[in-house]
Design an enzyme around this catalytic site. Sequence first.
Site, PDB file in Angstrom:
ATOM      1  N   GLY A  11       0.772  -1.407  -0.220  1.00 58.10           N
ATOM      2  CA  GLY A  11      -0.611  -0.034  -0.154  1.00 58.10           C
ATOM      3  C   GLY A  11       0.848   1.019  -0.164  1.00 58.10           C
ATOM      4  N   GLY A  16       0.393   3.784   5.020  1.00 55.39           N
ATOM      5  CA  GLY A  16       1.406   2.673   4.086  1.00 55.39           C
ATOM      6  C   GLY A  16       2.475   3.018   4.226  1.00 55.39           C
ATOM      7  N   ASN A  95     -10.295   0.866   5.570  1.00 53.65           N
ATOM      8  CA  ASN A  95     -12.051   1.327   5.830  1.00 53.65           C
ATOM      9  C   ASN A  95     -12.673   0.114   5.734  1.00 53.65           C
ATOM     10  OD1 ASN A  95     -10.488   3.921   7.451  1.00 53.65           O
ATOM     11  ND2 ASN A  95     -10.554   5.086   5.337  1.00 53.65           N
ATOM     12  N   ALA A 118      -3.143  10.594   7.665  1.00 53.45           N
ATOM     13  CA  ALA A 118      -1.978  11.341   7.145  1.00 53.45           C
ATOM     14  C   ALA A 118      -2.075  11.585   5.581  1.00 53.45           C
ATOM     15  CB  ALA A 118      -1.013  10.091   7.053  1.00 53.45           C
ATOM     16  N   LYS A 171     -14.739   2.049  14.713  1.00 50.55           N
ATOM     17  CA  LYS A 171     -14.113   2.950  13.465  1.00 50.55           C
ATOM     18  C   LYS A 171     -14.904   3.088  11.746  1.00 50.55           C
ATOM     19  CE  LYS A 171     -10.290   4.073  10.401  1.00 50.55           C
ATOM     20  NZ  LYS A 171      -9.907   5.098   9.899  1.00 50.55           N
TER      21      LYS A 171
HETATM   22  O1  KPL Z   1      -9.506   7.408   8.901  1.00 46.92           O
HETATM   23  C1  KPL Z   1      -9.620   8.376   8.634  1.00 46.92           C
HETATM   24  C2  KPL Z   1     -10.129   8.776   7.595  1.00 46.92           C
HETATM   25  O2  KPL Z   1      -9.413   9.972   6.491  1.00 46.92           O
HETATM   26  O3  KPL Z   1     -10.007   7.290   6.029  1.00 46.92           O
HETATM   27  C3  KPL Z   1      -9.794   9.518   9.826  1.00 46.92           C
HETATM   28  C4  KPL Z   1      -9.398   8.650  10.565  1.00 46.92           C
HETATM   29  C5  KPL Z   1     -11.216   9.924   9.409  1.00 46.92           C
HETATM   30  C6  KPL Z   1      -8.331  10.211   9.465  1.00 46.92           C
HETATM   31  O4  KPL Z   1      -9.260  11.358   8.079  1.00 46.92           O
END
Ligand code: KPL
Length: 292
Positions: A11, A16, A95, A118, A171
């Site tokens: 990644g 990553g 995610n 990031a 999350k």
């Molecule tokens: O996981 C994130 C994302 O941008 O996908 C957060 C924690 C919201 C940070 O921007």
Amino acid sequence: MTKQLPWLVVGQGALGSLMAVQLARQNQSVQLKLRQSQRVTIAYEQSSHSFTGTIGINCPSLIFAAVKAYQVAPLLDEFRQQPLFDQSQLILSYNGMLSNEAEQLRPQDWHWVTTHGAYRDGNQVVHGGHGESWLGGMAGQTTPPAFFSQLEQALPPLHFSSDINLRRWYKLAVNCLINPYTVIHQCRNGELPERVAPAEWRQVADEIVQLAAARGRQLDAEDLLAQARRVIAQTAANRSSMLQDYRLQRPLELDYLNGFVVTASAAEGMVAPANQLLCERIKAMQATRDPQ
Ligand code: KPL
């Protein structure tokens, strides 16, 4: 003393890249998985770090894969073809949720759930928000693995969780409450509290609570909103991953976030109109914007 395995980081996105740099700074041996063998340089803070790229698993490794949800299935298909995968440990970070996770992942695999933010600016990686992370096993392992301290030192704080799926619900909720709104309002995470109507936010959270309950998991909407607010404060300067993807006209993870809430709710005989509306608004934005 057991021999430490080298790291293979999969990644090339922001997380990553950040993890590769931070592991290398801890004097870990790190390779990047690339489409071809080459050397890659990642700039971070005031220094540059150079990595060897490799196309496959060329020795038993600790594999840290921070990928998009839609990349998980093809990545695992590819790994399953490689004999050394059996001797390697996989730590996955993405995610959202997949509909067939239990079939895809091995019981010995690990999830890394993070609220760090990031982004990448060319070959520069920017740690835009200092959050925290959790590591836990697919099979609900009750003790941390040997590599825990390496990950913890690379990107602290890291907590061990024997119920990582609870963290993954949190999350999911945080990403559903933040990411689509940063695209709709074209803003950084920190601007959301003044832009999103509280009642609408509450409904998005309520629908996640309703889905989790149907799957045997008790969550609390106020708790989810409080967590989202905390992540927003920690990552105020960050552009969410969905906003970055939207701006670069890359595929979005919407179907694994709010879209997952809609389809998984439908499978339970329920509706999730607030999450559905968010999906529709973003898809409409994608359909009507100028091509790059
Ligand atoms: O996981 C994130 C994302 O941008 O996908 C957060 C924690 C919201 C940070 O921007």
